[in-house]
Design an enzyme around this catalytic site. Structure first.
Site, PDB file in Angstrom:
ATOM      1  N   ASP A 256       0.829  -1.204   0.000  1.00 37.10           N
ATOM      2  CA  ASP A 256       0.000   0.000   0.000  1.00 37.10           C
ATOM      3  C   ASP A 256       0.864   1.255   0.000  1.00 37.10           C
ATOM      4  O   ASP A 256       1.494   1.582   0.996  1.00 37.10           O
ATOM      5  CB  ASP A 256      -0.880  -0.046   1.258  1.00 37.10           C
ATOM      6  N   GLY A 307      -3.696   4.544  -9.770  1.00 32.28           N
ATOM      7  CA  GLY A 307      -4.413   5.733  -9.318  1.00 32.28           C
ATOM      8  C   GLY A 307      -3.532   6.522  -8.377  1.00 32.28           C
ATOM      9  O   GLY A 307      -2.893   5.950  -7.494  1.00 32.28           O
ATOM     10  N   CYS A 314      -8.957  12.044  -1.478  1.00 31.59           N
ATOM     11  CA  CYS A 314      -7.548  12.330  -1.697  1.00 31.59           C
ATOM     12  C   CYS A 314      -7.287  13.797  -1.918  1.00 31.59           C
ATOM     13  O   CYS A 314      -8.046  14.462  -2.623  1.00 31.59           O
ATOM     14  CB  CYS A 314      -7.044  11.608  -2.946  1.00 31.59           C
ATOM     15  N   TYR A 394     -16.000   8.099   6.892  1.00 32.63           N
ATOM     16  CA  TYR A 394     -15.118   7.601   5.830  1.00 32.63           C
ATOM     17  C   TYR A 394     -13.918   8.519   5.797  1.00 32.63           C
ATOM     18  O   TYR A 394     -14.079   9.736   5.738  1.00 32.63           O
ATOM     19  CB  TYR A 394     -15.845   7.607   4.478  1.00 32.63           C
ATOM     20  N   ARG A 412       2.230   4.872   4.242  1.00 37.28           N
ATOM     21  CA  ARG A 412       1.759   4.907   2.870  1.00 37.28           C
ATOM     22  C   ARG A 412       2.257   6.143   2.151  1.00 37.28           C
ATOM     23  O   ARG A 412       2.393   6.172   0.939  1.00 37.28           O
ATOM     24  CB  ARG A 412       0.225   4.885   2.910  1.00 37.28           C
ATOM     25  N   GLU A 483     -25.598  17.569 -20.174  1.00 34.46           N
ATOM     26  CA  GLU A 483     -26.735  16.971 -20.868  1.00 34.46           C
ATOM     27  C   GLU A 483     -26.979  15.537 -20.406  1.00 34.46           C
ATOM     28  O   GLU A 483     -28.120  15.091 -20.298  1.00 34.46           O
ATOM     29  CB  GLU A 483     -26.447  16.962 -22.382  1.00 34.46           C
ATOM     30  N   GLY A 484     -25.871  14.832 -20.106  1.00 33.08           N
ATOM     31  CA  GLY A 484     -25.972  13.428 -19.715  1.00 33.08           C
ATOM     32  C   GLY A 484     -26.426  13.222 -18.287  1.00 33.08           C
ATOM     33  O   GLY A 484     -26.599  12.092 -17.842  1.00 33.08           O
TER      34      GLY A 484
HETATM   35  P1  XMP Z   1     -12.501   6.225  -3.552  1.00 33.97           P
HETATM   36  O1  XMP Z   1     -12.673   7.276  -4.609  1.00 33.97           O
HETATM   37  O2  XMP Z   1     -13.020   4.896  -3.971  1.00 33.97           O
HETATM   38  O3  XMP Z   1     -10.914   6.070  -3.373  1.00 33.97           O
HETATM   39  O4  XMP Z   1     -13.048   6.666  -2.241  1.00 33.97           O
HETATM   40  C1  XMP Z   1     -10.339   5.090  -2.579  1.00 33.97           C
HETATM   41  C2  XMP Z   1      -8.850   5.055  -2.813  1.00 33.97           C
HETATM   42  O5  XMP Z   1      -8.244   6.304  -2.419  1.00 33.97           O
HETATM   43  C3  XMP Z   1      -6.881   6.074  -2.021  1.00 33.97           C
HETATM   44  N1  XMP Z   1      -6.689   6.733  -0.741  1.00 33.97           N
HETATM   45  C4  XMP Z   1      -6.106   7.921  -0.589  1.00 33.97           C
HETATM   46  N2  XMP Z   1      -5.496   8.732  -1.478  1.00 33.97           N
HETATM   47  N3  XMP Z   1      -5.058  10.287   0.238  1.00 33.97           N
HETATM   48  C5  XMP Z   1      -4.936   9.908  -1.055  1.00 33.97           C
HETATM   49  O6  XMP Z   1      -4.353  10.642  -1.844  1.00 33.97           O
HETATM   50  C6  XMP Z   1      -5.651   9.519   1.193  1.00 33.97           C
HETATM   51  O7  XMP Z   1      -5.727   9.909   2.366  1.00 33.97           O
HETATM   52  C7  XMP Z   1      -6.196   8.272   0.761  1.00 33.97           C
HETATM   53  N4  XMP Z   1      -6.793   7.255   1.429  1.00 33.97           N
HETATM   54  C8  XMP Z   1      -7.097   6.338   0.456  1.00 33.97           C
HETATM   55  C9  XMP Z   1      -6.680   4.584  -1.967  1.00 33.97           C
HETATM   56  O8  XMP Z   1      -5.959   4.233  -3.121  1.00 33.97           O
HETATM   57  C10 XMP Z   1      -8.101   4.039  -1.963  1.00 33.97           C
HETATM   58  O9  XMP Z   1      -8.191   2.724  -2.484  1.00 33.97           O
END
Ligand code: XMP
Length: 488
Positions: A256, A307, A314, A394, A412, A483-484
């Site tokens: 991670d 990503g 993020c 969250y 991380r 539009e979508g």
């Molecule tokens: P979603 O959009 O599904 O994203 O909520 C989940 C993913 O975001 C990453 N993640 C982070 N990225 N700062 C970041 O830049 C953070 O504090 C953070 N926490 C999680 C991670 O890849 C996760 O699967």
């Protein structure tokens, strides 16, 4: 008509999910005929391409169990002690459909008021009694409502009212055998004991009626246990963590990191490959460029997590000025990784089913989700109300909140020893989504309809269309995007 993927994903700089759309194809099959089987890693294929994020508000035992039951996989977070993470993995591996492996238990010296507390909390009324009051100890009785409901003095001891002549089944019995015993005995609960008479699980008559089959479940070949993943970081202490996770039977490890192209990840991948290469698959990352991907694959990654800064919580792209719009990142990494036989997991920014499809048509084989799964009944944390809306917490693993919780999530972001902490995420709330038992089938069915509209029967078929140019796309202007959506 339309454009091929390469033009859409690369010709105008970085694009993300809202920036493009897929043109419809020809339908000569039912949505039900669409298969969502897809590769998670070099060696593991899932029946549905859904993966839950290793985050402490997303994946613990219940999320991981349900992700696997419905054909995906959960990645248990590591913002906790080794013992805590291993216990979660153990619960997933021990899960047997219909068998409750962590029931409420009492000791003979508990009092009737303890039964009242359990009943008020959980609604359960038939409670097994073991010598120590814990699972794994010798079963000495069971207390049911009929044993005590007329007794006014709630200080009476459990041992004075419990039934000691208990109908049990032996560990290893099938659910069907257990069902038969329950039917014949007409009892409400059936404790399952091992050869020493110690309690290992419990079956409830009420649950039997609710029991369903999970034909899509992700299971390992030999043991028929659910698949589960776990995240680790790249410190030396993570080698001990890894060892213990492997002992629990973890199938996949996710290294991670927000930026995986590092010497730390190189050493960790090489260590895992040489020590546990036969038993665990490695998902390395995160990456967003072909150069990063080339390194991780050459070191031994079995899958790549793509990503950087695209997640809903993020702030990496803002704070670090580093990252890449997600669809272009997935496209570029996937088109290189496939030449090496390595699948790609799109991670971050998935906020509805449409975006799951958009990640697949960019080349992803699996989809990792955080915020989509965070508000479900199975995710860690309790619901609360704010302005009349039912919510759960969250938080980003790079939020100050998570980094200061003592679990090590700062690793991380390479800020493990930092005197000054730089947050790369935020903490917030997400709305209640109900249970994964309904949500995952909803995602699966909608995704099948999406592929049907494209005229594609499988994810493999989608990927073929990306590279042979038969899947056609268009970019969307800002006006086309609005539009979508719902107009007002
Ligand atoms: P979603 O959009 O599904 O994203 O909520 C989940 C993913 O975001 C990453 N993640 C982070 N990225 N700062 C970041 O830049 C953070 O504090 C953070 N926490 C999680 C991670 O890849 C996760 O699967």
């Amino acid at each position: 008509d339309g454009f091929c993927g390469h033009e859409v994903f690369t010709a105008r700089g970085g694009v993300t999910f809202d920036d493009y759309i897929v043109l419809p194809g020809f339908i000569d099959f039912a949505a039900e005929a669409v298969t969502l089987r897809s590769r998670l890693t070099r060696k593991i294929t899932l029946n549905t391409p859904f993966v839950s994020s290793p985050m402490d508000t997303v994946t613990e035992a219940q999320t991981a169990i349900h992700m696997a039951l419905y054909g995906g996989i959960g990645i248990v977070h590591c913002n906790n002690t080794i013992e805590e993470q291993c216990e979660i993995v153990r619960q997933v591996k021990r899960f047997k459909n219909g068998f409750i492996t962590d029931p409420f238990t009492l000791s003979p010296d508990h009092r009737l008021r303890d039964i009242d507390t359990i009943k008020a909390q959980s609604g359960f009324s038939g409670i097994p009694v073991t010598e120590s009051g814990k699972m794994g100890a010798r079963l000495v009785g069971i207390v049911t409502t009929r044993d005590h409901d007329f007794i006014l003095d709630r200080n009476v001891l459990v041992k004075d009212v419990m039934t000691t002549d208990v109908v049990v089944a032996e560990e290893g019995c099938s659910l069907e055998e257990a069902n038969n015993i329950l039917r014949d005995s007409k009892k409400g609960k059936l404790p399952i004991v091992n050869s020493h008479g110690e309690l290992v699980s419990l079956i409830s008559r009420k649950d039997l009626r609710k029991n369903r089959d999970y034909p899509m479940a992700s299971k390992d070949h030999g043991n028929k246990r659910l698949l589960v993943g776990a995240s680790i970081h790249t410190r030396d202490s993570d080698k001990e963590r890894l060892k213990r996770l492997v002992e629990q039977g973890v199938n996949v490890v996710v290294i991670d990191s927000s930026q995986g192209n590092s010497t730390f990840q190189k050493s960790m991948i090489e260590y895992i490959k040489s020590t546990y290469g036969d038993v665990v698959q490695i998902i390395a990352g995160n990456v967003v460029t072909i150069e990063q991907a080339r390194n991780l694959i050459s070191w031994g990654a079995d899958a790549l997590r793509v990503g950087m800064g695209s997640g809903s919580i993020c702030t990496t792209q803002e704070v670090m000025a580093c990252g890449r719009p997600q669809a272009t990142a997935v496209y570029q990494v996937a088109r290189y990784a496939r030449t090496q036989g390595v699948p790609v997991i799109a991670d971050g920014g998935i906020s509805n089913v449409g975006k799951i499809s958009k990640a697949l048509v960019a080349g992803a084989s699996c989809i990792m989700m955080g915020s989509m799964l965070a508000g479900t009944e199975e995710s860690p944390g309790e619901y609360f109300y704010k302005d009349g809306i039912r919510l759960k917490r969250y938080r980003g693993m790079g939020s100050l909140d998570a980094m200061n919780s003592g679990g090590g999530s700062a690793d991380r972001y390479f800020s493990e020893n930092a005197k000054v902490q730089v947050a790369q995420g935020v903490a917030g709330n997400v709305a209640d989504k109900g249970s994964l038992k309904r949500y995952l089938p909803y995602l699966t069915t909608s995704l099948k309809h999406s592929l049907q509209d494209m005229g594609r029967r499988s994810i493999e078929d989608v990927h073929a269309g990306i590279y042979d140019g038969t899947l056609r796309y268009e970019t969307k202007t800002a006006a086309a995007q609005s539009e979508g959506k719902v107009h007002n």
